[in-house]
Design a protein around this motif. Sequence first.
Motif, PDB file in Angstrom:
ATOM      1  N   ALA A   1       0.922  -1.344   0.082  1.00 25.17           N
ATOM      2  CA  ALA A   1      -0.100  -0.015  -0.060  1.00 25.17           C
ATOM      3  C   ALA A   1       0.725   1.135   0.020  1.00 25.17           C
ATOM      4  O   ALA A   1       1.721   1.453   0.993  1.00 25.17           O
ATOM      5  CB  ALA A   1      -0.911   0.066   1.181  1.00 25.17           C
ATOM      6  N   ASP A   2       0.797   2.126  -1.050  1.00 21.69           N
ATOM      7  CA  ASP A   2       1.030   3.455  -0.999  1.00 21.69           C
ATOM      8  C   ASP A   2       0.645   4.276  -0.025  1.00 21.69           C
ATOM      9  O   ASP A   2      -0.549   4.838  -0.246  1.00 21.69           O
ATOM     10  CB  ASP A   2       1.417   3.955  -2.079  1.00 21.69           C
ATOM     11  CG  ASP A   2       2.139   5.297  -2.469  1.00 21.69           C
ATOM     12  OD1 ASP A   2       2.356   5.851  -1.366  1.00 21.69           O
ATOM     13  OD2 ASP A   2       2.071   5.786  -3.573  1.00 21.69           O
ATOM     14  N   VAL A   3       1.333   4.448   0.945  1.00 23.96           N
ATOM     15  CA  VAL A   3       0.600   5.643   2.040  1.00 23.96           C
ATOM     16  C   VAL A   3       1.207   6.788   2.107  1.00 23.96           C
ATOM     17  O   VAL A   3       1.189   7.679   3.158  1.00 23.96           O
ATOM     18  CB  VAL A   3       0.648   4.873   3.391  1.00 23.96           C
ATOM     19  CG1 VAL A   3      -0.157   3.517   3.338  1.00 23.96           C
ATOM     20  CG2 VAL A   3       2.140   4.739   3.914  1.00 23.96           C
ATOM     21  N   SER A   4       2.069   7.164   1.212  1.00 21.90           N
ATOM     22  CA  SER A   4       2.576   8.656   1.194  1.00 21.90           C
ATOM     23  C   SER A   4       1.779   9.710   1.076  1.00 21.90           C
ATOM     24  O   SER A   4       1.873  10.775   1.830  1.00 21.90           O
ATOM     25  CB  SER A   4       3.604   8.582   0.289  1.00 21.90           C
ATOM     26  OG  SER A   4       2.833   8.629  -1.171  1.00 21.90           O
ATOM     27  N   ARG A   5       0.503   9.431   0.586  1.00 21.50           N
ATOM     28  CA  ARG A   5      -0.413  10.583   0.414  1.00 21.50           C
ATOM     29  C   ARG A   5      -1.633  10.123   1.519  1.00 21.50           C
ATOM     30  O   ARG A   5      -2.501  11.053   1.521  1.00 21.50           O
ATOM     31  CB  ARG A   5      -1.025  10.846  -0.847  1.00 21.50           C
ATOM     32  CG  ARG A   5       0.137  11.216  -1.848  1.00 21.50           C
ATOM     33  CD  ARG A   5      -0.404  11.348  -3.237  1.00 21.50           C
ATOM     34  NE  ARG A   5      -0.826  10.231  -3.936  1.00 21.50           N
ATOM     35  CZ  ARG A   5      -1.541  10.235  -5.035  1.00 21.50           C
ATOM     36  NH1 ARG A   5      -1.778  11.103  -5.522  1.00 21.50           N
ATOM     37  NH2 ARG A   5      -1.562   9.184  -5.360  1.00 21.50           N
TER      38      ARG A   5
ATOM     39  N   VAL B   1      -8.391   7.646   0.658  1.00 20.74           N
ATOM     40  CA  VAL B   1      -8.732   7.538  -0.717  1.00 20.74           C
ATOM     41  C   VAL B   1      -7.809   7.874  -1.602  1.00 20.74           C
ATOM     42  O   VAL B   1      -7.739   7.229  -2.696  1.00 20.74           O
ATOM     43  CB  VAL B   1     -10.268   8.528  -1.006  1.00 20.74           C
ATOM     44  CG1 VAL B   1     -11.256   8.331  -0.336  1.00 20.74           C
ATOM     45  CG2 VAL B   1      -9.701   9.875  -0.826  1.00 20.74           C
ATOM     46  N   GLU B   2      -6.691   8.475  -1.120  1.00 25.42           N
ATOM     47  CA  GLU B   2      -5.191   8.422  -1.969  1.00 25.42           C
ATOM     48  C   GLU B   2      -4.474   7.419  -2.046  1.00 25.42           C
ATOM     49  O   GLU B   2      -3.522   7.283  -2.753  1.00 25.42           O
ATOM     50  CB  GLU B   2      -4.790   9.742  -1.222  1.00 25.42           C
ATOM     51  CG  GLU B   2      -5.528  11.117  -1.193  1.00 25.42           C
ATOM     52  CD  GLU B   2      -5.684  11.808  -2.511  1.00 25.42           C
ATOM     53  OE1 GLU B   2      -4.997  11.309  -3.568  1.00 25.42           O
ATOM     54  OE2 GLU B   2      -6.800  12.339  -2.930  1.00 25.42           O
ATOM     55  N   GLU B   3      -4.794   6.378  -1.186  1.00 21.93           N
ATOM     56  CA  GLU B   3      -3.947   5.249  -1.224  1.00 21.93           C
ATOM     57  C   GLU B   3      -3.955   4.461  -2.448  1.00 21.93           C
ATOM     58  O   GLU B   3      -5.067   4.441  -3.071  1.00 21.93           O
ATOM     59  CB  GLU B   3      -4.281   4.310  -0.158  1.00 21.93           C
ATOM     60  CG  GLU B   3      -4.124   4.949   1.346  1.00 21.93           C
ATOM     61  CD  GLU B   3      -4.529   3.872   2.479  1.00 21.93           C
ATOM     62  OE1 GLU B   3      -3.916   4.082   3.387  1.00 21.93           O
ATOM     63  OE2 GLU B   3      -5.269   3.163   2.441  1.00 21.93           O
ATOM     64  N   ALA B   4      -2.867   3.772  -2.962  1.00 25.40           N
ATOM     65  CA  ALA B   4      -2.745   3.075  -3.958  1.00 25.40           C
ATOM     66  C   ALA B   4      -1.993   1.804  -3.920  1.00 25.40           C
ATOM     67  O   ALA B   4      -1.437   1.761  -2.856  1.00 25.40           O
ATOM     68  CB  ALA B   4      -1.822   4.063  -5.088  1.00 25.40           C
ATOM     69  N   LEU B   5      -2.474   1.008  -4.767  1.00 24.05           N
ATOM     70  CA  LEU B   5      -1.824  -0.396  -4.663  1.00 24.05           C
ATOM     71  C   LEU B   5      -0.446  -0.479  -5.195  1.00 24.05           C
ATOM     72  O   LEU B   5      -0.201   0.071  -6.233  1.00 24.05           O
ATOM     73  CB  LEU B   5      -2.651  -1.632  -5.451  1.00 24.05           C
ATOM     74  CG  LEU B   5      -2.186  -2.890  -5.153  1.00 24.05           C
ATOM     75  CD1 LEU B   5      -2.479  -3.437  -3.839  1.00 24.05           C
ATOM     76  CD2 LEU B   5      -3.311  -3.640  -6.056  1.00 24.05           C
ATOM     77  N   LEU B   6       0.621  -1.010  -4.569  1.00 23.22           N
ATOM     78  CA  LEU B   6       1.974  -1.005  -4.976  1.00 23.22           C
ATOM     79  C   LEU B   6       2.460  -2.262  -5.830  1.00 23.22           C
ATOM     80  O   LEU B   6       3.430  -2.208  -6.411  1.00 23.22           O
ATOM     81  CB  LEU B   6       2.857  -0.868  -3.701  1.00 23.22           C
ATOM     82  CG  LEU B   6       3.145   0.684  -3.040  1.00 23.22           C
ATOM     83  CD1 LEU B   6       3.907   0.542  -1.893  1.00 23.22           C
ATOM     84  CD2 LEU B   6       3.392   1.680  -4.165  1.00 23.22           C
ATOM     85  N   VAL B   7       1.504  -3.047  -5.752  1.00 25.01           N
ATOM     86  CA  VAL B   7       1.874  -4.508  -6.393  1.00 25.01           C
ATOM     87  C   VAL B   7       0.791  -4.957  -7.383  1.00 25.01           C
ATOM     88  O   VAL B   7      -0.256  -4.573  -7.009  1.00 25.01           O
ATOM     89  CB  VAL B   7       2.103  -5.388  -5.153  1.00 25.01           C
ATOM     90  CG1 VAL B   7       0.919  -5.729  -4.416  1.00 25.01           C
ATOM     91  CG2 VAL B   7       2.602  -6.953  -5.855  1.00 25.01           C
ATOM     92  N   ASP B   8       1.481  -5.457  -8.539  1.00 24.83           N
ATOM     93  CA  ASP B   8       0.274  -6.007  -9.276  1.00 24.83           C
ATOM     94  C   ASP B   8      -0.401  -7.151  -8.894  1.00 24.83           C
ATOM     95  O   ASP B   8       0.133  -7.947  -8.265  1.00 24.83           O
ATOM     96  CB  ASP B   8       1.273  -6.641 -10.577  1.00 24.83           C
ATOM     97  CG  ASP B   8       0.282  -7.187 -11.670  1.00 24.83           C
ATOM     98  OD1 ASP B   8      -0.843  -7.450 -11.670  1.00 24.83           O
ATOM     99  OD2 ASP B   8       1.095  -7.905 -12.539  1.00 24.83           O
ATOM    100  N   PRO B   9      -1.612  -7.219  -8.793  1.00 26.99           N
ATOM    101  CA  PRO B   9      -2.599  -8.225  -8.373  1.00 26.99           C
ATOM    102  C   PRO B   9      -2.148  -9.556  -8.873  1.00 26.99           C
ATOM    103  O   PRO B   9      -2.092 -10.600  -8.159  1.00 26.99           O
ATOM    104  CB  PRO B   9      -4.188  -7.588  -8.679  1.00 26.99           C
ATOM    105  CG  PRO B   9      -3.969  -6.366  -8.578  1.00 26.99           C
ATOM    106  CD  PRO B   9      -2.566  -6.191  -9.222  1.00 26.99           C
ATOM    107  N   GLY B  10      -1.637  -9.577 -10.065  1.00 25.61           N
ATOM    108  CA  GLY B  10      -1.382 -10.717 -10.918  1.00 25.61           C
ATOM    109  C   GLY B  10      -0.241 -11.481 -10.124  1.00 25.61           C
ATOM    110  O   GLY B  10       0.004 -12.559 -10.119  1.00 25.61           O
ATOM    111  N   LEU B  11       0.841 -10.396  -9.741  1.00 26.23           N
ATOM    112  CA  LEU B  11       1.861 -10.951  -9.284  1.00 26.23           C
ATOM    113  C   LEU B  11       1.366 -11.641  -7.702  1.00 26.23           C
ATOM    114  O   LEU B  11       1.979 -12.828  -7.379  1.00 26.23           O
ATOM    115  CB  LEU B  11       2.832  -9.907  -8.876  1.00 26.23           C
ATOM    116  CG  LEU B  11       3.946 -10.327  -7.950  1.00 26.23           C
ATOM    117  CD1 LEU B  11       4.946 -11.368  -8.534  1.00 26.23           C
ATOM    118  CD2 LEU B  11       4.931  -8.998  -7.543  1.00 26.23           C
ATOM    119  N   LEU B  12       0.563 -11.007  -6.987  1.00 29.85           N
ATOM    120  CA  LEU B  12       0.104 -11.507  -5.819  1.00 29.85           C
ATOM    121  C   LEU B  12      -0.408 -13.014  -5.955  1.00 29.85           C
ATOM    122  O   LEU B  12      -0.395 -13.959  -5.055  1.00 29.85           O
ATOM    123  CB  LEU B  12      -0.718 -10.719  -5.006  1.00 29.85           C
ATOM    124  CG  LEU B  12      -0.156  -9.280  -4.450  1.00 29.85           C
ATOM    125  CD1 LEU B  12      -1.259  -8.538  -3.756  1.00 29.85           C
ATOM    126  CD2 LEU B  12       0.985  -9.827  -3.599  1.00 29.85           C
TER     127      LEU B  12
END
Length: 571
Positions: free
Chosen positions: A363-367, A440-451
């Motif tokens: 999870a990108d939590v920078s914002r 709501v500003e959070e973004a996924l850092l990893v490709d779901p396909g990789l997971l």
Amino acid sequence: MTTLPLPAPVTRNVAAAAYAPRRPAGPIDLDLAGTEGPGSPAIAMLPENAARRSISRYPDVAPLRNALAARHGVDPWQVLLTAGADEALERLFRAYLEPTREVILTDPTFEMLPRYAEASGATLVRVPWTSSQFPLDALLGAITPRTSVIAVVTPNNPTGAVATSADITAIHDAAPNAVVVVDLAYVEYADCDPTAALLALPRAVIVRTFSKAWGLAGARVGYAVGAAGVIAAAVTAGNPYPVSTPSLSLARNSLETGEEAMRDRTRQVRERRSGILASLAAARLPAIPTQANFACVSPADPRWLWDALAGFGIGTRLIEAPTPSHVRITVPEDDPGCDRFADALQCITDPECVVFDMDGVIADVSRSYRAAIIGAAAEFGVTVVPADIRAMKEAGNANDDWVVTATLIAGQRGGVAFDDVKSAFERLYHGTDAVAGLHVEEALLVDPGLLRRLAARRTLAIATGRPRGDAEAFLERFGIRDCFAACVTCDDGPGKPDPFAATEALRRVGARRAWMIGDTPDDIRCARRAGLLPLGVLAPGDRGSPMSAALLSAGAARVLSSLDDLEILLP
């Protein structure tokens, strides 16, 4: 066997004389010839007057040299005592090598030998020795009239493979212009000792040490035994008094009283060595058959094995010349050490589970969380910038963002209640009826396909410092909840670096062996304390910062450039 003339030392040593000041034939009890000076006051700390007197004088090698000569059935002048076996090897290379000559070494070999060869200016000829079979034919084929030194380490360092006395004899007989140097540093661990057979060869020199089986590495005592002429050449190639009086005394006492204990230790090493070899074989990392106190493997990625073991706090030797190709593992000194190695190796090569931290990893939590820290501090009149947050995370004990916020505020302004800080943080993160929250500003850092690909290979779990509601909301929002068999949050128990989150994740999925990926030193320390393989990854905004060094300093086996690397490393 026909006795041939000894090879001539290099020109620069022919005229040199060994350091041997002339001494009166009669007894001397006031020796004013030397320039040692009075004994240091530190000598008074020694318990015996005799020891105090002896350490204020230059060392007398005769007692130990005579004992070694008797042990090997040679004249005392055929023994040279040196500061470790290394110095004996260096002296022999210095005595017999120069730019017009050649030296033959096996490859790999004791890493100092190529250095000594290069320093001499001689041409270095390498003969590969990468299996248990000694490459006799290849080595014999490398001999030329210019060959002046052939050095063989047996058991070999780093592989533990051995050359037989028949191999050495064949080399000796095929190289009439060469001194054959046989490094027997690890021979006490081997099945047989070729010393007696080798000393019958006029141009062979054996080199031995008190550093390994005798357990006196810090004393730095080694020695060479060979023909008197060869030893005399080595004497002139180095300094006088290379071994200190205390070291000479330790070595002599060990010979006189410590042999039984040494034999017992080597027996135990051989027994534990079998266990280490079995562990390596079970991990599909078969070692070259070894007769030393170590094992050597050549995995597909030697640096990764070295890194991964270091992640468990286990140091091994990465053989890097000319490129990383081998990892040498010394046999542990006790059974618990062997068990620890076996467990770590199994976890590295066959993990059952991969545990992920959430924030900064998936999870990108920078914002969101990071912005909430900055915003909450601002509400109390305190300015916080991203570098301030990063510095706290790098320092550790900063897993709880509410506590991080309160600490940063307290650093500039006192008297603010923790509950007020927490309330401001939560309002900014979750929002109000009128204002959307930062979540709501959070973004996924990893490709779901990789997971999903990883989840098809291993059980995945989450160990996060988030509250459960925040964690579950993120996983559901991005449609990846089904990838994780367990999600441990701050609501379940102590936060990182306490090992609870990692051990609880394993308990819930029924696993014992796991890797853990995190973006802070707290994640790494949590993993190590729980017995998981710790891997770091840099969160957005941390690239180019000291965070990578902080992760490694905390004990990360490796800092991944991205989670894509995990798919490559995972067995």
